[in-house]
Design a protein around this motif. Structure first.
Motif, mmCIF file in Angstrom:
data_model
loop_
_atom_site.group_PDB
_atom_site.id
_atom_site.type_symbol
_atom_site.label_atom_id
_atom_site.label_comp_id
_atom_site.label_asym_id
_atom_site.label_seq_id
_atom_site.Cartn_x
_atom_site.Cartn_y
_atom_site.Cartn_z
ATOM 1 N N GLU A 47 0.878 -1.167 0.000
ATOM 2 C CA GLU A 47 0.000 0.000 0.000
ATOM 3 C C GLU A 47 0.916 1.218 0.000
ATOM 4 N N VAL A 104 1.847 5.056 -0.250
ATOM 5 C CA VAL A 104 1.219 6.304 0.172
ATOM 6 C C VAL A 104 2.210 7.442 -0.035
ATOM 7 N N ARG A 140 -3.128 7.101 -2.107
ATOM 8 C CA ARG A 140 -2.806 5.701 -1.843
ATOM 9 C C ARG A 140 -3.048 4.853 -3.088
#
Length: 570
Positions: free
Chosen positions: A525, A527, A558
């Motif tokens: 993930e 970011v 994101r």
């Protein structure tokens, strides 16, 4: 729904009578319950406009018919009048008879492709109120042509519910011979790579993965944000008018603008207020075009300083004692002649450090048609909506622009504010934009090979008001740990541009980082978050900044990326 059926049948009764008058308040009440908007960014805010006059507020309304029709489909369709009843009521009307029905008192009739419709009861349900009366007694097509949403099948099905007859053949032939052409037929060709959000008016953004390939965005893929048809402007007859408070006035040809004033060049990023709106839609549906992360681009702009032109028009240093705003009017207009307009604070317009340009070049060439040819305003550090294209008039004023887009759109509100409680007068018009960043590579949902052992992440960062981006932090694990990306302010094969003077960092920073793949991770993930030199930072989530128009979307960006295992090791 019983009420809708009753209203619908009353429509068939012919001339206005007492029964129809009695039904009107109930219809209006019904309209409140059905109130909704269409897919256009402008039309969705317009239904709650509180402009000083209906004509000034009109520019955003023309899409409203299709908006309400589309919303009411599943309600209204269930109450369709019996086919036999409709057929028995149909008759042939002359254009003179249709023209005689142009008010609520006499009934509101319109024609569309040779059919005649009595839409009297629909007026109360129209999101723009009685502005639909502009089409009364005539043909709907010139109004519907401005927004393609009207011509969708379900909209036409509901319009059919109001059909009362056919237009006489001779009158239809006359109508067709003078029918207005599609106002978008002369729009320029666009690059096929653009991802289209709206065809009429044209709104599109480049694919994110190519957006940050160049520090200077090529004009062909620079995001397009049009509110109305692109006007055709003859450069030889073009005139720019400067007016407003007594004591100043000036009219300039394009040649005079280019020769009377020094030419200045500024590299500046423009961003739509709705950039990244799609992320707000994931929290709760908002009203407006579903922009991704690429309603932002960077270009070099050349032209005369607005400050110099205002001085030449007679507005000297003392103008601040009498004026607070500089208004702009474009040459793009709707079928009523209402033009796009906006304004900026006077201190930004006249400041030597404000760098506001009356630009006639973009990336070293004449402005493309989609970007304001022959002249547009470029207001560095300010939301795209104030950078008026196809500039026709500059007005020095004590008041803000009364335009719909200044007064009743492009404003931010609390997440608690909805369309039933919003008061556009309670919030200031957006000018400077907040700190922003987004990931352009890799794309959400893609995969990287485990064998590559690392991942490269790229993106952009920008802050409004001339504040310089000083850092971009990147995380591969959803924000648990962070790394600092490398910033650049030029293309890789060019020397970095010199640091801008304080308060004049008008252009974005591109950023990049290459980091090792976490050994055990199956998914990343990724970011990003940016920081400017005032230490403004992006909020971590969307929900606290959600607003009904979906503007000012700048939460941490994101993307999720899967790690693909090497097949040879399986």
């Amino acid at each position: 729904m019983l009420l809708l059926r009753r209203c619908h049948r009353l429509t068939r009764l012919g001339p206005l009578n007492t029964q129809r008058h009695q039904a009107a308040p109930a219809v209006a009440s019904c309209a409140v319950r059905l109130r909704s908007g269409g897919s256009s960014e402008d039309q969705r805010s317009y239904q709650h406009a509180h402009g000083p006059s209906w004509r000034q507020a009109l520019a955003g309304v023309l899409a409203g018919t299709g908006a309400v029709l589309a919303y009411g489909l599943h309600h209204h369709k269930a109450e369709q009048v019996d086919t036999i009843e409709k057929a028995s009521a149909l008759r042939i009307f002359t254009q003179e008879e249709v023209t005689g029905h142009r008010s609520l008192e006499d009934g509101v009739w319109v024609t569309y492709k040779g059919a005649v419709y009595d839409i009297t009861e629909f007026v109360a349900m129209h999101p723009g109120g009685d502005k639909i009366l502009l089409a009364a007694g005539g043909d709907l097509e010139p109004f519907w042509a401005l927004y393609a949403v009207h011509k969708q099948e379900h909209v036409l099905e509901i319009l059919a519910e109001y059909k009362i007859g056919e237009l006489r053949a001779e009158d239809l032939k006359k109508q067709q011979s003078v029918k207005s052409s599609d106002p978008y037929s002369s729009d320029p060709e666009r690059h096929p790579a653009l991802r289209i959000n709206s065809l009429k008016p044209f709104n599109a953004e480049p694919p994110p993965e190519i957006l940050t390939d160049s520090y200077i965005t090529p004009s062909a893929i620079f995001f397009k944000r049009n509110h109305l048809p692109v006007p055709q402007v003859d450069p030889d007859s073009y005139r720019l008018h400067v007016e407003g408070l007594p004591g100043g006035a000036l009219t300039l040809s394009l040649k005079e603008l280019k020769t009377r004033f020094p030419k200045h060049t500024v590299t500046a990023t423009l961003q739509c207020a709705g950039n990244r709106r799609s992320e707000m839609n994931k929290v709760k549906q908002v009203k407006g075009l579903n922009w991704g992360i690429a309603a932002i681009s960077n270009a070099t702009w050349s032209g005369a300083r607005l400050r110099d032109v205002l001085l030449a028009a007679g507005y000297g240093p003392d103008v601040a004692k009498r004026a607070c705003h500089v208004q702009f009017e474009g040459l793009d207009k709707d079928v009523t002649g209402t033009t796009y307009g906006a304004s900026i604070p006077l201190n930004k317009a006249v400041s030597e450090e404000g760098d506001v340009l009356l630009a006639y070049e973009m990336n070293g060439e004449d402005l493309p048609a989609d970007h304001g040819y022959p002249v547009r305003v470029v207001v560095p550090g300010t939301v795209g909506a104030r950078n008026v294209k196809w500039l026709g008039k500059i007005i020095v004023s004590a008041e803000e622009s009364s335009s719909h887009w200044q007064q009743n759109d492009y404003k931010g509100f609390s997440p608690a504010t909805d369309w039933d409680t919003v008061d556009f007068k309670s919030a200031p018009a957006i000018q400077e934009l907040p700190i922003q960043s987004a990931i352009t590579v890799p794309a959400d949902g893609t995969a990287v090979d485990r064998s590559s052992e690392e991942v490269t992440v790229k993106g952009y960062a920008w802050s409004g008001g001339g504040r310089e981006v000083v850092r971009v932090d990147v995380s591969l694990d959803g924000g648990k740990t962070w790394q600092v990306a490398q910033l650049r302010s030029s293309d890789k094969d060019q020397a970095p541009e010199a640091s801008p003077p304080p308060g004049r960092a008008w252009a974005w920073k591109l950023w990049e980082i290459t980091a090792p793949l976490p050994a055990e991770a199956q998914e990343l993930e990724i970011v990003c978050k940016a920081v400017d030199n005032s230490y403004n930072m992006q909020p971590d989530t969307v929900a606290p900044i959600w607003n009904l128009r979906g503007v000012l979307s700048n939460a941490w960006h994101r993307v999720k990326v899967k790690i693909r295992e090497d097949e040879s090791e399986e």
